[in-house]
Design a protein around this motif. Sequence first.
Motif, PDB file in Angstrom:
ATOM      1  N   ASP A  65       0.869  -1.184   0.000  1.00  0.00           N
ATOM      2  CA  ASP A  65       0.000   0.000   0.000  1.00  0.00           C
ATOM      3  C   ASP A  65       0.901   1.228   0.000  1.00  0.00           C
ATOM      4  O   ASP A  65       1.083   1.891   1.019  1.00  0.00           O
ATOM      5  N   ALA A  66       1.480   1.517  -1.174  1.00  0.00           N
ATOM      6  CA  ALA A  66       2.506   2.552  -1.287  1.00  0.00           C
ATOM      7  C   ALA A  66       1.936   3.956  -1.457  1.00  0.00           C
ATOM      8  O   ALA A  66       2.672   4.940  -1.399  1.00  0.00           O
ATOM      9  N   GLY A  67       0.635   4.067  -1.681  1.00  0.00           N
ATOM     10  CA  GLY A  67       0.039   5.369  -1.931  1.00  0.00           C
ATOM     11  C   GLY A  67      -1.241   5.205  -2.722  1.00  0.00           C
ATOM     12  O   GLY A  67      -1.849   4.127  -2.725  1.00  0.00           O
ATOM     13  N   THR A  68      -1.634   6.252  -3.411  1.00  0.00           N
ATOM     14  CA  THR A  68      -2.942   6.294  -4.068  1.00  0.00           C
ATOM     15  C   THR A  68      -2.799   6.684  -5.530  1.00  0.00           C
ATOM     16  O   THR A  68      -2.067   7.624  -5.865  1.00  0.00           O
ATOM     17  N   ALA A 135       0.868  14.105  -1.010  1.00  0.00           N
ATOM     18  CA  ALA A 135       2.253  13.813  -1.372  1.00  0.00           C
ATOM     19  C   ALA A 135       2.440  12.358  -1.790  1.00  0.00           C
ATOM     20  O   ALA A 135       3.516  11.985  -2.270  1.00  0.00           O
ATOM     21  N   HIS A 136       1.407  11.535  -1.605  1.00  0.00           N
ATOM     22  CA  HIS A 136       1.469  10.137  -2.013  1.00  0.00           C
ATOM     23  C   HIS A 136       0.298   9.779  -2.921  1.00  0.00           C
ATOM     24  O   HIS A 136      -0.153   8.631  -2.952  1.00  0.00           O
ATOM     25  N   ILE A 137      -0.193  10.771  -3.656  1.00  0.00           N
ATOM     26  CA  ILE A 137      -1.229  10.551  -4.663  1.00  0.00           C
ATOM     27  C   ILE A 137      -0.636  10.812  -6.047  1.00  0.00           C
ATOM     28  O   ILE A 137       0.107  11.779  -6.241  1.00  0.00           O
ATOM     29  N   ALA A 165       1.502  14.207  -5.919  1.00  0.00           N
ATOM     30  CA  ALA A 165       2.940  14.072  -6.109  1.00  0.00           C
ATOM     31  C   ALA A 165       3.339  14.120  -7.576  1.00  0.00           C
ATOM     32  O   ALA A 165       4.417  14.616  -7.921  1.00  0.00           O
ATOM     33  N   ALA A 166       2.481  13.603  -8.450  1.00  0.00           N
ATOM     34  CA  ALA A 166       2.860  13.491  -9.856  1.00  0.00           C
ATOM     35  C   ALA A 166       1.647  13.192 -10.717  1.00  0.00           C
ATOM     36  O   ALA A 166       0.583  12.813 -10.219  1.00  0.00           O
ATOM     37  N   ALA A 167       1.847  13.341 -12.017  1.00  0.00           N
ATOM     38  CA  ALA A 167       0.847  12.980 -13.013  1.00  0.00           C
ATOM     39  C   ALA A 167       1.530  12.165 -14.112  1.00  0.00           C
ATOM     40  O   ALA A 167       2.649  12.488 -14.516  1.00  0.00           O
ATOM     41  N   ARG A 294       9.034  10.023  -7.590  1.00  0.00           N
ATOM     42  CA  ARG A 294       8.300  11.190  -7.080  1.00  0.00           C
ATOM     43  C   ARG A 294       7.795  10.931  -5.662  1.00  0.00           C
ATOM     44  O   ARG A 294       7.804  11.834  -4.818  1.00  0.00           O
ATOM     45  N   LEU A 295       7.361   9.717  -5.366  1.00  0.00           N
ATOM     46  CA  LEU A 295       6.905   9.408  -4.015  1.00  0.00           C
ATOM     47  C   LEU A 295       8.067   9.433  -3.029  1.00  0.00           C
ATOM     48  O   LEU A 295       7.912   9.848  -1.880  1.00  0.00           O
TER      49      LEU A 295
END
Length: 306
Positions: A65-68, A135-137, A165-167, A294-295
């Motif tokens: 579960d590293a982020g979203t 920051a984790h999406i 965090a990024a796209a 990025r994460l």
Amino acid sequence: MGKAQRDAVNAAIREAAKGLVADTIDERRALFETRAQPGDTRGLTATETVLGGRPALEIIDEARDAGTLLYFHGGGYVVGSHRTGARLAAELVRRTGLRAWSLDYRLAPEHRIPAAALDGLAAYRELLERGADPAHIVIAGDSAGGHLTVGTLLLARDAGLPMPAAAVVFSPMSDLAMTGASLTSKGGVDPIFTRADIEFFAAQQVGDGGIDSPIASPGRVGDLRGLPPFLIQTGSYEVLLSDSVLLAGRLGEADVDVTLEIVGGVPHVFPDLFGQLDEADAALDRAAAFIDGRLAVAAPVAALAE
């Protein structure tokens, strides 16, 4: 990763496209929906749910579960669903360990711009309200979903919401005025689309503000300042190539970190050809590395905020 493999895949796509002719939008939608297969989320947990008031498919790797990840499917804003978006969303989950939501945003012509972007904004807002750390999406999408990624970010920024965090966008649309040279120059080599196809999709979706609104044509008229780092992946064999180049240039002008990858001899949304095309698997590996990077950069910032 040879030319013979690329040529064979392009030829197969061109032949398959002949059997996907439909007279009505409903028929187009039914045909496109056949892209969703039970194996798309193999090895993962996939649950029908609701996010931002819209149907969504939540896709989880139970071991991580590293982020979203918020994912927007392609289909010219006319066809597709959260189920058709699951294929690429799931592949990013496998490579990153993110928990994904593939969103079933409203489609045109019943719901024109900015309806889909408002759905994207509502979904992003709900993720934040549920406690997801921005920051984790990561927000991602392909084709029209790439266009929607930009529109959602513009609305979120203007609403004062924190940026993710990024796209990551695959072969995004970015200018509904269709000013790109590749719409004509690549018409003979694109195995999927012609300029007329893109004109059809554009005509269905243009709504409030016309083609000159930032949500309709973010690559041409949008103010892109303050958006998160972008990865854009596109193929040289597609009529929308210019849209990716335009978007990357405008992001750079707006002082946004942007990586543009153009892979030669491959078609629209070529990462979807993973398992068939070596370049597709390599591109998804690079997308995962970009996301992980990025994460990792965002992690200290998130820790300070706690």
